[in-house]
Write an enzyme that holds these catalytic residues in place. Structure first.
Site, PDB file in Angstrom:
ATOM      1  N   CYS A 190       1.685  -4.451   8.284  1.00  0.00           N
ATOM      2  CA  CYS A 190       1.410  -3.070   7.921  1.00  0.00           C
ATOM      3  C   CYS A 190       0.099  -2.650   8.576  1.00  0.00           C
ATOM      4  O   CYS A 190      -0.911  -3.342   8.458  1.00  0.00           O
ATOM      5  CB  CYS A 190       1.315  -2.939   6.403  1.00  0.00           C
ATOM      6  SG  CYS A 190       0.801  -1.295   5.848  1.00  0.00           S
ATOM      7  N   CYS A 234      12.847  -7.804  12.120  1.00  0.00           N
ATOM      8  CA  CYS A 234      13.430  -8.626  11.069  1.00  0.00           C
ATOM      9  C   CYS A 234      12.393  -8.732   9.946  1.00  0.00           C
ATOM     10  O   CYS A 234      11.404  -9.458  10.075  1.00  0.00           O
ATOM     11  CB  CYS A 234      13.785  -9.992  11.651  1.00  0.00           C
ATOM     12  SG  CYS A 234      14.767 -11.024  10.571  1.00  0.00           S
ATOM     13  N   CYS A 279       0.793  -1.234   0.000  1.00  0.00           N
ATOM     14  CA  CYS A 279       0.000   0.000   0.000  1.00  0.00           C
ATOM     15  C   CYS A 279       0.822   1.280   0.000  1.00  0.00           C
ATOM     16  O   CYS A 279       0.266   2.368  -0.098  1.00  0.00           O
ATOM     17  CB  CYS A 279      -0.958   0.008   1.194  1.00  0.00           C
ATOM     18  SG  CYS A 279      -0.148   0.232   2.799  1.00  0.00           S
ATOM     19  N   CYS A 334      -2.680  -1.866   5.493  1.00  0.00           N
ATOM     20  CA  CYS A 334      -3.267  -2.908   4.630  1.00  0.00           C
ATOM     21  C   CYS A 334      -3.241  -4.298   5.262  1.00  0.00           C
ATOM     22  O   CYS A 334      -3.806  -5.235   4.707  1.00  0.00           O
ATOM     23  CB  CYS A 334      -2.584  -2.941   3.268  1.00  0.00           C
ATOM     24  SG  CYS A 334      -0.902  -3.601   3.259  1.00  0.00           S
TER      25      CYS A 334
END
Length: 164
Positions: free
Chosen positions: A129, A152, A84, A132
């Site tokens: 995220c 990571c 996104c 999204c």
């Protein structure tokens, strides 16, 4: 102690079957479960992402260690979600962890979400995220100061935007 060959073979077969049943079941992807600001149908995600990006961001896969060009990225800039475009990490917090994945000690404000991940016989914390829901990687508590955290991340889940 002497081990009976038949018992050893039977135990090994049972362990293999148990591992297959346990690991063969895919956990449901957080990206598919939650409600996020950016949402597309699975068909649209497949059009927008490469097959490898789709596998990582939408199906919680992991890229091979050392395979991301972002490991070698040294310029100033930001690392944004490949799904996104939300900026996730600053190059100022990137460091070489020796793991084979791009690593950071701190995300940008309001960029990520986390949830427990108990797959693969370990307790970990998944990072996704915030906008999204795409799976980006995991966070561990063995990173450098000042946070002591190691984010990571899968390089394929991000794109680098150089500073102007």
């Amino acid at each position: 102690m002497k081990i009976d060959r038949r018992a050893a073979l039977g135990g090994g077969a049972a362990a293999l079957l148990g591992g297959y049943l346990l690991l063969g079941q895919q956990r449901s992807s957080h990206a598919k479960e939650g409600r996020f600001e950016v949402a597309y149908s699975e068909a649209e995600w497949k059009k927008r992402l490469t097959p490898q990006q789709y596998a990582v961001l939408r199906q919680d896969s992991t890229e091979h260690a050392g395979s991301s060009p972002l490991n070698r990225e040294k310029r100033k800039g930001v690392y944004a979600c490949a799904g996104c475009g939300l900026p996730l990490f600053s190059s100022a917090t990137k460091y070489e962890s020796g793991t084979g994945w791009p690593s950071f000690w701190k995300p940008l404000p309001n960029a990520i979400g986390t949830r427990p991940d108990n797959t693969l016989f370990a307790e970990r914390t998944e990072v996704h995220c915030r906008r999204c829901g795409g799976h980006i990687g995991h966070v561990f508590d063995d990173g450098p100061r000042p946070t002591g955290l190691r984010y990571c991340m899968n390089g394929v889940a991000m794109r680098f935007i150089p500073a102007a």
